[in-house]
Design a protein around this motif. Structure first.
Motif, PDB file in Angstrom:
ATOM      1  N   ASP A  69      21.836  22.620  33.680  1.00 46.22           N
ATOM      2  CA  ASP A  69      22.986  22.448  34.570  1.00 46.22           C
ATOM      3  C   ASP A  69      24.279  22.414  33.768  1.00 46.22           C
ATOM      4  OD1 ASP A  69      24.000  21.263  37.439  1.00 46.22           O
ATOM      5  OD2 ASP A  69      25.002  20.257  35.771  1.00 46.22           O
ATOM      6  N   ARG A  70      24.267  21.661  32.670  1.00 49.30           N
ATOM      7  CA  ARG A  70      25.489  21.506  31.866  1.00 49.30           C
ATOM      8  C   ARG A  70      25.925  22.836  31.266  1.00 49.30           C
ATOM      9  NH1 ARG A  70      23.697  18.055  28.422  1.00 49.30           N
ATOM     10  NH2 ARG A  70      24.281  16.230  29.660  1.00 49.30           N
ATOM     11  N   ALA A  91      26.689  20.606  43.805  1.00 46.59           N
ATOM     12  CA  ALA A  91      26.015  19.474  43.163  1.00 46.59           C
ATOM     13  C   ALA A  91      24.937  19.931  42.192  1.00 46.59           C
ATOM     14  CB  ALA A  91      25.415  18.561  44.223  1.00 46.59           C
ATOM     15  N   THR A  92      24.406  21.117  42.390  1.00 51.78           N
ATOM     16  CA  THR A  92      23.337  21.618  41.538  1.00 51.78           C
ATOM     17  C   THR A  92      23.621  23.051  41.110  1.00 51.78           C
ATOM     18  OG1 THR A  92      20.977  22.182  41.466  1.00 51.78           O
ATOM     19  CG2 THR A  92      22.032  22.286  43.613  1.00 51.78           C
ATOM     20  N   MET A  93      23.206  23.376  39.898  1.00 49.06           N
ATOM     21  CA  MET A  93      23.319  24.740  39.401  1.00 49.06           C
ATOM     22  C   MET A  93      22.016  25.519  39.575  1.00 49.06           C
ATOM     23  SD  MET A  93      26.347  25.537  38.283  1.00 49.06           S
ATOM     24  CE  MET A  93      27.690  24.482  38.797  1.00 49.06           C
ATOM     25  N   GLY A  94      21.024  24.870  40.182  1.00 52.11           N
ATOM     26  CA  GLY A  94      19.760  25.554  40.414  1.00 52.11           C
ATOM     27  C   GLY A  94      18.671  24.585  40.813  1.00 52.11           C
ATOM     28  N   HIS A  95      17.511  25.126  41.147  1.00 54.59           N
ATOM     29  CA  HIS A  95      16.401  24.303  41.619  1.00 54.59           C
ATOM     30  C   HIS A  95      15.106  25.106  41.531  1.00 54.59           C
ATOM     31  CE1 HIS A  95      16.425  26.719  45.299  1.00 54.59           C
ATOM     32  NE2 HIS A  95      17.739  26.574  45.306  1.00 54.59           N
ATOM     33  N   THR A 118      20.546  19.474  37.946  1.00 55.36           N
ATOM     34  CA  THR A 118      21.737  18.713  38.305  1.00 55.36           C
ATOM     35  C   THR A 118      22.189  17.895  37.113  1.00 55.36           C
ATOM     36  OG1 THR A 118      20.543  16.743  39.045  1.00 55.36           O
ATOM     37  CG2 THR A 118      20.847  18.510  40.666  1.00 55.36           C
ATOM     38  N   PRO A 119      23.438  17.371  37.150  1.00 56.91           N
ATOM     39  CA  PRO A 119      23.915  16.559  36.023  1.00 56.91           C
ATOM     40  C   PRO A 119      23.087  15.298  35.780  1.00 56.91           C
ATOM     41  CG  PRO A 119      25.754  17.297  37.384  1.00 56.91           C
ATOM     42  CD  PRO A 119      24.504  17.643  38.132  1.00 56.91           C
TER      43      PRO A 119
END
Length: 368
Positions: free
Chosen positions: A277-278, A295-299, A312-313
């Motif tokens: 995510d970072r 809130a999230t860059m992926g899942h 997520t962070p």
């Protein structure tokens, strides 16, 4: 596949036994399907002390139910309509001599949980937690093959749309056409409601298509996915309509592309979820877009479109090999539009070529 489902149930049983539970009741549909091959409506799976049972409210042969039941698994149908398979399964667990029963408390309603306790008061209750979801994180090659085929279908549907005339058509019409094309090419159906976002809507995560018509000079963001044999992939792309991109569109697109590439390149076994995510988020933060980022860059993806791991962070845990995830950064500028780029990939070690990209539609900024 029977041995595959049996092995999955064995792994779950070992976890239950290690936690002191003699039996387990699985009620969440995706988890039932993972362990039994299919999840008839309202069915539950009992991992019993002496035998595993699929308890169904009605005959399990409904052709509309996706998947194929494990033939080695015994099915018990309720004798009369209106009963609760979870309650019946609890009674069966007690009849098998179990002294404890782990249930998915995060899925059962309070009322159903009370009914389960009432029918088998001598069973010591326990929480199964997300044990099945944790087993589902790492996919076998058969599961990855289903995701790969789903990605090919989604790529094909999107590619055909890009060859058609887009100006003047509504977001809603384009979304419906994409979903039809997914089915035409062999998908079970869309993995989730297809998002088509034009002009000031472009780049908005989860945008619901409207009757806004596509105009020249618009950014057009498309996010779709195909479900194939229950497994769900995801792809998102952004284009410019009818003219050469403006300078601000090129700049924004290149920025999101750089963020997405940073996220993709960080997908290695052992990488922490928050570091992935970072990697993507820092690119956008450094350009001044910290506010309003998703809130999230992926899942993770699989039998459900949005499953663990979460990128997520605050995410805990690390990535394993054979874990499929999305990397999907985006920036939306209110009143102007924005960019979203979304791929489905499988985490692979460097010795195997690094992350496997399943969705291969070009990420070049095209003017359509």
């Amino acid at each position: 596949m029977s041995e595959v489902y049996a092995a999955r149930r064995t792994r779950l049983r070992e976890r239950c036994n290690a936690g002191g539970s003699a039996a387990a009741l699985v009620s969440r549909p995706a988890n039932v399907r993972y362990l039994a091959g299919a999840a008839p409506r309202d069915a539950v799976l009992l991992l019993g002390r002496t035998e595993d049972l699929l308890v169904c409210a009605g005959p399990p042969g409904d052709p509309s139910v996706p998947g194929r039941l494990d033939e080695a698994l015994r099915v018990q149908t309720l004798p009369s309509p209106g009963g609760d398979p979870a309650v019946v399964a609890a009674g069966l667990a007690a009849a098998q001599g179990a002294d404890s029963l782990a249930v998915e408390e995060h899925h059962l309603t309070v009322a159903r949980h009370r009914a389960v306790r009432a029918v088998a008061p001598r069973l010591r209750p326990a929480d199964l937690g997300c044990a099945v979801e944790q087993l589902r994180v790492v996919k076998d090659e058969e599961e990855i093959s289903c995701l790969r085929i789903g990605a090919e279908i989604a790529d094909q549907a999107l590619g055909e749309l890009l060859e058609s005339i887009l100006v003047g058509r509504t977001e809603r019409h384009l979304a419906l056409e994409l979903e039809r094309r997914l089915v035409d090419h062999g998908a079970d159906g869309p993995a989730f409601p297809t998002s088509v976002a034009a002009g000031p809507h472009a780049g908005r995560r989860g945008h619901r298509p409207t009757d806004r018509r596509v105009e020249e000079g618009d950014f057009l963001s498309v996010c779709l996915g195909a479900a194939y044999r229950g497994y769900r992939c995801e792809i998102g792309r952004t284009f410019v309509i009818g003219t050469s991109p403006a300078d601000w569109q090129i700049e924004l697109y290149d920025l999101v592309f750089a963020a997405q590439r940073a996220g993709r390149e960080s997908l290695v076994p052992g990488a922490s979820c928050r570091d992935v995510d970072r990697a993507a988020r820092q690119v956008l933060d450094s350009a001044g877009y910290a506010e309003g980022l998703p809130a999230t860059m992926g899942h993770g993806v699989g039998l459900e479109n949005d499953e663990d791991p979460q990128l997520t962070p605050a995410a805990m845990g690390k990535l394993d090999a054979c874990v499929p995830v999305t990397v999907e950064p985006g920036v939306h500028l209110p009143g102007r539009g924005g960019v979203r780029i979304d791929d489905t990939l499988v985490v692979r070690p460097e010795a195997d070529g690094g992350p496997e990209l399943l969705t291969i539609t070009t990420k070049e900024l095209l003017a359509l």
